[in-house]
Design an enzyme around this catalytic site. Structure first.
Site, PDB file in Angstrom:
ATOM      1  N   HIS A 268       0.828  -1.206   0.000  1.00  0.00           N
ATOM      2  CA  HIS A 268       0.000   0.000   0.000  1.00  0.00           C
ATOM      3  C   HIS A 268       0.864   1.258   0.000  1.00  0.00           C
ATOM      4  CE1 HIS A 268      -3.023  -2.876   1.444  1.00  0.00           C
ATOM      5  NE2 HIS A 268      -3.882  -2.060   0.876  1.00  0.00           N
ATOM      6  N   ASP A 341      -4.862  -6.236  -7.801  1.00  0.00           N
ATOM      7  CA  ASP A 341      -5.113  -5.690  -6.478  1.00  0.00           C
ATOM      8  C   ASP A 341      -5.510  -4.228  -6.714  1.00  0.00           C
ATOM      9  OD1 ASP A 341      -5.269  -5.321  -3.732  1.00  0.00           O
ATOM     10  OD2 ASP A 341      -3.333  -6.245  -3.319  1.00  0.00           O
TER      11      ASP A 341
END
Length: 445
Positions: A268, A341
């Site tokens: 992230h 993702d």
């Protein structure tokens, strides 16, 4: 049963937003943007070419439904099928400044009518999750807004650390607790409970199970979300979970390919690099994905990780043709849906613009683009790439066919699903489901 082509893999299985992180923060609000790209037109399909074969030879069943749906889509609508955005608000007709800023329209229903996405993913931080009746009304409203091709409606419901539908659904232990029992039947039962409850809410796709092998104790992003650190044990649990989701009639997604278990960086916030050789990958990372494929897993999610010994380009797996096409499709034999993702994660945004990321992902072998941070830019970039030939019509149709087949396999092309709030209230957190949670907890080591 598909063959994996990996001689080193012996799967000890009998009977497996979407994000790599434990809790994705809400994206920073956008200021209203002007001059957004125009909406894709819903063009009437051209008349199909005459077929010399007799009518009885035309495809039937799932193949016929897929080909019929594909023939009815314009180029713009085909591109729309590749996307799964976040839409903001608790109802399909809720006016939200976020929707206006990101998509140029106020409500989720209007965004669906404008861009015709293939799916939507729900999050609490997008104001999508309030209570059972509200979610049922939301999912029914979203489906009503997409009458031609029903939506994949997804959630990131792994249980344990990642539970987007808490506290509405049964509180099940996470994967590491299930793995500690050593009982694959419990992995299957837990997945069936989760899938049954999601489907009752109108959610037909779960971004689970996690197929990563947690072999790095410093891993900041997987950890207890994995079934364990032994590849064969994880493989058997993943295979069982896929079967459990299928028992419930819901789409299962194994993640994060080619493996996110040996990282010490959170994708992230950064770009993890894993130095596994091909032989190490075969032994450590591949077995759970091979097991999931053998069980007919519907979708596999890519990881925003670099594996330089599998692809020396420096691109993350999400943008890597050697990994997604060479390994996943050609070596492991997977022909289901490949999802990225979340595309708003830092790990995939290091080198390229949001539009180029979307194009490169499709070129690498991706079918479903999850949560692009600038939806109009990504959509227009893919559409332009198709029009220019950078992405061929054949390549576009490959992905759309896979997505339509997934929908057909789950009954979505036969009729638009309608969730029942009374049934959802009966099913969620039922005594039967609570017993499964208690059993897993009691047998955990």
């Amino acid at each position: 049963m598909r063959t994996t082509g990996l001689a080193v893999i012996v799967v000890a299985a009998s009977v497996a937003a979407g994000c790599a992180g434990p809790g994705v923060a809400a994206p920073a609000p956008l200021s209203p943007a002007g001059g957004q790209a125009g909406a894709p037109a819903s063009a009437a399909p051209d008349a199909p070419a005459a077929d010399a074969a007799p009518a009885t030879s035309k495809p039937s069943g799932v193949k016929g439904a897929v080909e019929g749906a594909l023939a009815g889509l314009s180029m713009e609508e085909k591109v729309g099928q590749l996307f799964m955005p976040v839409l903001y608000g608790p109802a399909s007709d809720t006016v939200s400044g976020e929707n206006q800023a990101r998509y140029g329209v106020g409500t989720p229903a209007k965004m669906i009518a404008k861009y015709r996405p293939g799916g939507v993913i729900l999050f609490p931080w997008a104001d999508n999750v309030k209570n059972v009746k509200q979610i049922v009304a939301l999912t029914n409203g979203l489906q009503k807004a997409s009458p031609e091709i029903p939506l994949l409606i997804g959630a990131d419901q792994e249980n344990g650390q990642v539970s987007r539908l808490a506290p509405l659904v049964t509180k099940l232990p996470g994967a590491s607790t299930i793995g500690s029992t050593g009982d694959i039947s419990l992995a299957r039962k837990a997945a069936k409970v989760t899938g049954t409850e999601l489907l009752a809410l109108g959610i037909n796709l779960d971004f689970a199970p996690v197929a990563d092998v947690n072999i790095n104790p410093r891993n900041p992003v997987i950890g207890p979300r994995a079934y364990g650190s032994d590849p064969q044990k994880v493989a058997s649990m993943v295979a069982a979970a896929v079967s459990g989701f299928h028992d419930a009639g819901i789409t299962a997604t194994a993640k994060h390919f080619p493996g996110h278990g040996d990282t010490n960086v959170d994708s992230h916030t950064g770009l993890p690099v894993i130095q596994h050789s091909r032989s190490q990958w075969n032994k450590l990372d591949a077995p759970p994905f091979a097991a999931a494929i053998d069980k007919g897993v519907d979708a596999i999610m890519s990881a925003h990780v670099v594996m330089p010994k599998l692809d020396p380009s420096g691109d993350p797996a999400t943008l890597s043709k050697p990994i997604l096409t060479g390994l996943l499709r050609d070596k492991l034999g997977f022909d289901g849906v490949v999802s990225t993702d979340a595309l708003d994660m830092a790990g995939v945004r290091k080198k390229y613009s949001d539009g180029e990321i979307a194009v490169r992902a499709i070129q690498a072998g991706v079918d479903l683009l999850l949560m692009p941070p600038d939806y109009p830019e990504a959509y227009q970039a893919v559409l332009a790439a198709v029009k220019s030939g950078k992405i061929s019509d054949e390549r576009l149709d490959q992905s759309v066919r896979r997505l339509l087949k997934l929908k057909a396999d789950r009954g979505l092309l036969e009729k638009t699903p309608v969730a029942d709030p009374a049934e959802a209230t009966r099913v969620l957190r039922s005594a039967e489901h609570q017993k499964v949670a208690q059993l897993i907890t009691a047998r955990a080591r």
